[in-house]
Design a protein around this motif. Structure first.
Motif, short mmCIF file in Angstrom:
data_model
loop_
_atom_site.label_atom_id
_atom_site.label_comp_id
_atom_site.label_asym_id
_atom_site.label_seq_id
_atom_site.Cartn_x
_atom_site.Cartn_y
_atom_site.Cartn_z
N PRO A 77 53.98 -14.84 21.93
CA PRO A 77 54.46 -16.23 21.79
C PRO A 77 55.50 -16.40 22.89
O PRO A 77 56.67 -16.08 22.73
CB PRO A 77 55.07 -16.24 20.39
CG PRO A 77 55.45 -14.82 20.14
CD PRO A 77 54.50 -13.95 20.93
N GLY A 94 54.98 -21.19 20.85
CA GLY A 94 55.00 -20.50 19.57
C GLY A 94 56.39 -20.57 18.97
O GLY A 94 57.27 -21.26 19.50
N SER A 95 56.62 -19.84 17.88
CA SER A 95 57.94 -19.90 17.25
C SER A 95 59.01 -19.33 18.16
O SER A 95 60.07 -19.94 18.35
CB SER A 95 57.92 -19.14 15.92
OG SER A 95 56.98 -19.71 15.04
N TYR A 103 48.18 -21.12 11.23
CA TYR A 103 49.38 -20.30 11.48
C TYR A 103 50.26 -20.31 10.25
O TYR A 103 50.82 -21.35 9.89
CB TYR A 103 50.13 -20.85 12.69
CG TYR A 103 51.42 -20.14 13.06
CD1 TYR A 103 52.34 -20.77 13.91
CD2 TYR A 103 51.75 -18.87 12.60
CE1 TYR A 103 53.52 -20.15 14.28
CE2 TYR A 103 52.93 -18.24 12.95
CZ TYR A 103 53.81 -18.88 13.81
OH TYR A 103 54.98 -18.26 14.17
N LYS A 134 46.75 -16.90 12.60
CA LYS A 134 47.83 -15.95 12.82
C LYS A 134 48.62 -15.84 11.52
O LYS A 134 49.13 -16.84 11.02
CB LYS A 134 48.76 -16.38 13.95
CG LYS A 134 49.98 -15.48 14.06
CD LYS A 134 50.85 -15.73 15.23
CE LYS A 134 51.49 -17.06 15.28
NZ LYS A 134 52.65 -17.11 16.20
N SER A 166 51.84 -14.43 10.04
CA SER A 166 53.16 -13.86 10.37
C SER A 166 53.96 -13.57 9.11
O SER A 166 55.18 -13.49 9.16
CB SER A 166 53.95 -14.82 11.28
OG SER A 166 53.39 -14.86 12.56
N GLY A 213 51.09 -11.45 13.07
CA GLY A 213 52.29 -11.93 13.75
C GLY A 213 53.50 -11.13 13.31
O GLY A 213 54.53 -11.74 12.96
N GLY A 231 55.19 -7.46 14.73
CA GLY A 231 55.04 -6.29 15.58
C GLY A 231 55.30 -4.98 14.86
O GLY A 231 54.77 -3.94 15.23
N VAL A 269 49.88 -11.66 17.71
CA VAL A 269 50.77 -12.57 18.44
C VAL A 269 52.18 -12.12 18.10
O VAL A 269 52.63 -12.31 16.96
CB VAL A 269 50.55 -14.04 18.04
CG1 VAL A 269 51.53 -14.94 18.80
CG2 VAL A 269 49.12 -14.46 18.31
N LEU A 270 52.84 -11.49 19.05
CA LEU A 270 54.03 -10.69 18.74
C LEU A 270 55.19 -11.03 19.67
O LEU A 270 55.05 -10.97 20.90
CB LEU A 270 53.72 -9.20 18.91
CG LEU A 270 52.43 -8.69 18.23
CD1 LEU A 270 52.15 -7.27 18.69
CD2 LEU A 270 52.55 -8.78 16.72
N ALA A 271 56.34 -11.35 19.06
CA ALA A 271 57.56 -11.50 19.88
C ALA A 271 57.75 -10.24 20.72
O ALA A 271 58.13 -10.32 21.90
CB ALA A 271 58.75 -11.71 18.96
N LEU A 272 57.46 -9.10 20.14
CA LEU A 272 57.59 -7.81 20.83
C LEU A 272 56.85 -7.80 22.17
O LEU A 272 57.31 -7.16 23.13
CB LEU A 272 57.05 -6.70 19.94
CG LEU A 272 57.09 -5.27 20.49
CD1 LEU A 272 58.51 -4.74 20.53
CD2 LEU A 272 56.19 -4.35 19.64
N THR A 312 63.62 -9.70 16.46
CA THR A 312 63.11 -10.71 15.51
C THR A 312 64.15 -10.92 14.41
O THR A 312 65.09 -11.69 14.59
CB THR A 312 61.74 -10.26 14.93
OG1 THR A 312 61.86 -8.94 14.38
CG2 THR A 312 60.67 -10.26 16.01
O1 LIG Z 1 56.94 -16.45 17.68
C1 LIG Z 1 55.82 -16.51 17.15
O2 LIG Z 1 55.08 -17.51 17.21
C2 LIG Z 1 55.33 -15.32 16.43
O3 LIG Z 1 54.23 -15.27 15.94
C3 LIG Z 1 56.25 -14.16 16.33
C4 LIG Z 1 55.77 -13.18 15.30
O4 LIG Z 1 55.82 -13.81 14.02
C5 LIG Z 1 56.63 -11.96 15.34
O5 LIG Z 1 57.50 -11.82 14.46
O6 LIG Z 1 56.49 -11.18 16.31
#
Ligand SMILES: O=C(O)C(=O)C[C@H](O)C(=O)O
Length: 286
Positions: free
Chosen positions: A7, A42-43, A130, A158, A160, A184, A186, A201-204, A242
């Motif tokens: 994201p 994304g978020s 999502y 997704k 999360s 979602g 990581g 889909v990962l902030a990481l 996160t």
């Molecule tokens: O930022 C987003 O959009 C995500 O999906 C982040 C995801 O939830 C996470 O925690 O890596």
């Protein structure tokens, strides 16, 4: 959408403007480190802190720069805004739209199903559901996912929630549908992949795209133990960027790696010196 997609953070200048040049550079930075697709707005992109016009422009810039598929975040609390943002994303060249569950007001399952069905009926690009209860306080039920998974223009989801049980229930219900199930979170990427995830889909993946890609590749190669062990090496960094320090921490960690992450946007504030030292130590340990 399969594999690893960040994201993508939105670089802002110190005075809060979208830094389009840094955004273009960031696309190249993460693509060079093995991501499979991109998720602007994304978020962790701070989409909720941008105007509709800014979001449309960010999607346009990323779609123009990207050499991998683009899954654009287009959801809002209201149907009209989401409809318009999804149309804008299609016009901008996005390959699909990631639509967060309607939030602010509470809605029952029937309302959530109708919302997504109506949007998918008219959208020009495929829709991904999502579910992110930590931000929205809305949990998309597996029963709703099951109903929507067979819609010809609903291409995936997704999740999360970080709830592996829900994830396994969603996979069981959607296994026979043409439906990408993306995790979602990581911290549980390898577990979700072992449970049938098509990717994450990962902030990481903004700060450690190589590690996320290696976990996915180990899974694809059938090395479940290797994927789990690799995931353990980044679980603390994932927590720090996160739940620990949020987007400001994510951007600080990215800057520590030399990524053009820019600054967080108000009301976010820069991380403390102690937090920055913690994040830099976690990045150094990669
Ligand atoms: O930022 C987003 O959009 C995500 O999906 C982040 C995801 O939830 C996470 O925690 O890596």
């Amino acid at each position: 959408m399969q594999g690893i997609g960040p994201p993508l953070v939105t670089p802002f200048t110190a005075d809060g403007a979208v830094d389009e040049s840094a955004l273009r550079d960031l696309v190249g930075w993460v693509e060079a480190r093995g991501v499979d697709f991109l998720v602007p707005c994304g978020s962790n992109s701070e989409a909720e802190l941008m105007t509709a016009d800014e979001r449309a422009r960010v999607v346009e810039v990323v779609a123009d720069e990207a050499s991998v598929p683009v899954l654009a975040g287009t959801g809002s609390p209201g149907f009209e805004e989401t409809r318009r943002a999804t149309a804008d994303a299609a016009d901008a060249g996005a390959d699909a739209a990631l639509v967060v569950t309607p939030f602010y007001y509470s809605h029952d399952d029937a309302t959530l199903e109708a919302y997504y069905r109506d949007l998918a009926d008219e959208a020009e690009i495929p829709i991904y559901l999502y579910s992110v209860p930590a931000y929205t306080d809305v949990k998309l039920s597996p029963a709703v996912v099951d109903e929507l998974a067979t819609h010809p223009n609903v291409a995936g989801m997704k999740d999360s929630s970080g709830d592996v049980t829900t994830f396994v229930r969603e996979r069981r219900l959607t296994r026979d549908a043409d439906f990408d199930l993306l995790v979602g979170a990581g911290g549980v990427l390898s577990h979700a992949l072992a449970s049938g995830a098509d990717g994450g889909v990962l902030a990481l993946a903004n700060v450690a795209p190589e590690a996320a890609a290696e976990i996915y590749e180990a899974h694809v190669d059938g090395d479940a133990d290797g994927a789990r062990e690799l995931n353990e090496t980044v679980v603390e960094l994932n927590h720090a960027v996160t739940a620990g320090h949020g987007v400001p921490g994510l951007k600080a960690a990215m800057r520590a790696r030399g990524a053009p992450a820019g600054h967080p946007r108000r009301p976010f504030r820069p991380v403390s010196d102690d937090a920055r030292a913690e994040l830099e130590a976690l990045v150094d340990a990669l």
